[in-house]
Design a protein around this motif. Structure first.
Motif, short mmCIF file in Angstrom:
data_model
loop_
_atom_site.label_atom_id
_atom_site.label_comp_id
_atom_site.label_asym_id
_atom_site.label_seq_id
_atom_site.Cartn_x
_atom_site.Cartn_y
_atom_site.Cartn_z
N THR A 221 0.86 -1.18 0.00
CA THR A 221 0.00 0.00 0.00
C THR A 221 0.90 1.23 0.00
N ALA A 222 0.29 2.39 -0.24
CA ALA A 222 1.11 3.61 -0.37
C ALA A 222 1.56 4.09 1.00
N THR A 223 2.26 3.23 1.71
CA THR A 223 2.70 3.57 3.05
C THR A 223 3.94 4.46 2.96
N PRO A 224 4.26 5.18 4.04
CA PRO A 224 5.48 5.98 4.05
C PRO A 224 6.68 5.11 3.69
N ASP A 225 6.64 3.83 4.06
CA ASP A 225 7.74 2.92 3.77
C ASP A 225 7.96 2.77 2.26
N VAL A 226 6.87 2.53 1.52
CA VAL A 226 6.99 2.39 0.06
C VAL A 226 7.41 3.70 -0.57
N ARG A 227 6.82 4.81 -0.12
CA ARG A 227 7.21 6.12 -0.65
C ARG A 227 8.70 6.36 -0.41
N TYR A 228 9.17 5.97 0.77
CA TYR A 228 10.59 6.15 1.09
C TYR A 228 11.45 5.29 0.15
N GLN A 229 11.05 4.04 -0.03
CA GLN A 229 11.86 3.13 -0.87
C GLN A 229 11.95 3.63 -2.31
N ILE A 230 10.83 4.15 -2.83
CA ILE A 230 10.83 4.67 -4.20
C ILE A 230 11.81 5.84 -4.29
N GLN A 231 11.72 6.75 -3.32
CA GLN A 231 12.57 7.95 -3.38
C GLN A 231 14.04 7.62 -3.11
N ALA A 232 14.29 6.63 -2.26
CA ALA A 232 15.68 6.23 -2.01
C ALA A 232 16.29 5.66 -3.29
N GLU A 233 15.48 4.90 -4.03
CA GLU A 233 15.97 4.33 -5.30
C GLU A 233 16.19 5.44 -6.34
N MET A 234 15.33 6.44 -6.34
CA MET A 234 15.52 7.58 -7.26
C MET A 234 16.83 8.29 -6.93
N ARG A 235 17.06 8.50 -5.64
CA ARG A 235 18.28 9.21 -5.23
C ARG A 235 19.52 8.40 -5.60
N ALA A 236 19.40 7.06 -5.50
CA ALA A 236 20.54 6.19 -5.79
C ALA A 236 20.96 6.26 -7.26
N ALA A 237 20.05 6.69 -8.13
CA ALA A 237 20.39 6.78 -9.56
C ALA A 237 21.20 8.03 -9.88
N PHE A 238 21.24 8.98 -8.94
CA PHE A 238 22.02 10.21 -9.16
C PHE A 238 23.50 9.94 -8.94
N PRO A 239 24.38 10.56 -9.74
CA PRO A 239 25.81 10.39 -9.49
C PRO A 239 26.23 11.10 -8.21
N VAL A 240 27.30 10.61 -7.62
CA VAL A 240 27.84 11.27 -6.42
C VAL A 240 28.88 12.27 -6.91
N VAL A 241 28.68 13.53 -6.59
CA VAL A 241 29.62 14.57 -7.04
C VAL A 241 30.02 15.44 -5.86
N GLU A 242 31.08 16.19 -6.08
CA GLU A 242 31.56 17.09 -5.03
C GLU A 242 31.71 18.50 -5.60
N GLY A 243 31.86 19.46 -4.70
CA GLY A 243 32.19 20.82 -5.10
C GLY A 243 31.08 21.47 -5.90
N ARG A 244 31.50 22.18 -6.95
CA ARG A 244 30.57 23.01 -7.72
C ARG A 244 29.41 22.22 -8.31
N LEU A 245 29.68 20.95 -8.74
CA LEU A 245 28.63 20.17 -9.40
C LEU A 245 27.48 19.80 -8.46
N SER A 246 27.75 19.84 -7.13
CA SER A 246 26.64 19.52 -6.23
C SER A 246 25.55 20.58 -6.37
N ARG A 247 25.93 21.76 -6.85
CA ARG A 247 24.92 22.82 -7.07
C ARG A 247 24.05 22.49 -8.29
#
Ligand SMILES: CC(C)=CCC/C(C)=C/COP(=O)(O)OP(=O)(O)O
Length: 345
Positions: free
Chosen positions: A4-30
């Motif tokens: 069901t659309a529990t906070p848990d599922v919403r969290y897992q979806i967003q954590a997976e979205m965040r995991a697809a972003f590259p890890v960058v430092e410095g200026r590129l974090s902007r």
């Protein structure tokens, strides 16, 4: 996984979205701070602390469709993330194309950072959506299945662009028929919602009939969803929708209720004259509203949305869930559809 659309599922979806972003430092974090802002992840003086990430309907459909087709929704999480990221990409560019200053209760990305950054940040989000889907391989999906999902994903994105083209080309055209309009929303809105359900089934490795039933289900939900959006854009309560009263009439949007009145009302010439004015004041909006009400345009749209909802339920009846988990997921798809009927925002 709780489906069901529990906070848990919403969290897992967003954590997976965040995991697809590259890890960058410095200026590129902007750079990535812009996409994160759009997604409601950053505070940084720009957003309220509990920034709205959206309803996350499409990724929930991916996970439920996968489970209803007999798959493991955990394996489909990268697909759910990719579909939501693609949706968010389309919103970033749509806000530019529509000149919209507000989205999800906050300023739009381009309105803060300007047009050039808005386009470029959107382009990056489009790529990140694809990168998210590539992560299906890491969840054990066979390479050829991932490839076929990515191919369908791209075909679906083209349908969205075609729908968006039709929408843009309809602007100021007062000869659009309800049939033209349905073709347009079939691409702009229903293609991705249908795609979410179809690709969820494909991630599960489902047979052709199951994939088709879930695609038909998603398409019917998508059409109903957009028609309801159109109803809310005129008659929705501002405190619930977050949009001003009769927002779509003030914007002279040719949404389905207006298309209906322009083709069916005895006062269609008067409505067309109102829509030809460069801006509509309150008196003009009230006149347009009276013409729509007299033409029964709201009831026409409500009946059409209801028809598509019934089609959605019929498509779900075509599934043959082989396990208790699949049957439970189908029930959750039914209740999600039920919740979308008569939504107020
Ligand atoms: C091609 C484009 C731009 C299509 C947009 C279609 C649409 C109805 C967007 C709003 O979705 P939503 O109500 O699910 O938004 P949110 O994610 O904020 O809940």
């Amino acid at each position: 996984m709780n489906m069901t659309a529990t906070p848990d599922v919403r969290y897992q979806i967003q954590a997976e979205m965040r995991a697809a972003f590259p890890v960058v430092e410095g200026r590129l974090s902007r750079f990535y701070a812009m996409q994160e802002y759009h997604l409601g992840w950053r505070n940084e003086d720009l957003t309220p602390a509990d920034a709205d990430p959206g309803k996350l309907i499409r990724p929930q459909l991916v996970l439920l469709a996968c489970a209803a087709a007999g798959g493991d929704p955990q394996q489909a999480l990268p697909l759910a993330a990719g579909i939501q990221l693609l949706h968010d990409f389309s919103l970033i560019h749509d806000d530019i194309e529509d000149d919209s200053a507000m989205r999800r209760g906050r300023r739009t990305l381009w309105h803060i950072w300007g047009l050039a950054h808005g386009i470029n940040a959107g382009d990056a989000m489009f790529v990140i959506a694809h990168l998210a889907i590539h992560r299906l391989s890491e969840r054990g999906l066979p390479a050829e299945r991932v490839l076929s999902i990515l191919r369908r994903f791209d075909e679906i994105i083209l349908r969205i662009c075609e729908g968006q083209y039709l929408d843009l080309s309809f602007e100021g055209d007062l000869s659009i028929t309800p049939a033209d309009y349905l073709t347009m929303i079939g691409g702009k809105t229903a293609a991705l919602i249908a795609g979410a359900a179809e690709l969820g089934a494909r991630a599960a490795g489902a047979d052709g009939e199951t994939v088709a039933a879930l695609a038909d289900f998603g398409r019917a939900v998508g059409l109903a969803f957009q028609i309801e959006d159109d109803i809310l854009g005129i008659w929705g309560a501002p405190e619930q929708t977050g949009k001003p009263f009769a927002a779509d009439l003030y914007r002279r949007k040719v949404s389905l209720p207006v298309v209906h009145a322009l083709t069916h009302s005895p006062e269609r010439e008067r409505l067309a004259d109102l829509y030809r004015q460069p801006t509509l004041d309150e008196a003009a909006v009230m006149q347009a509203m009276a013409i729509l009400d007299a033409a029964g345009s709201r009831a026409f749209c409500a009946a059409m949305a209801n028809e598509h909802h019934q089609d959605a339920f019929k498509a779900l009846d075509r599934l043959n869930p082989a396990t208790a988990a699949a049957a439970a997921a189908r029930n959750q798809l039914r209740s999600l559809t039920q919740r979308l009927i008569g939504r107020q925002a």
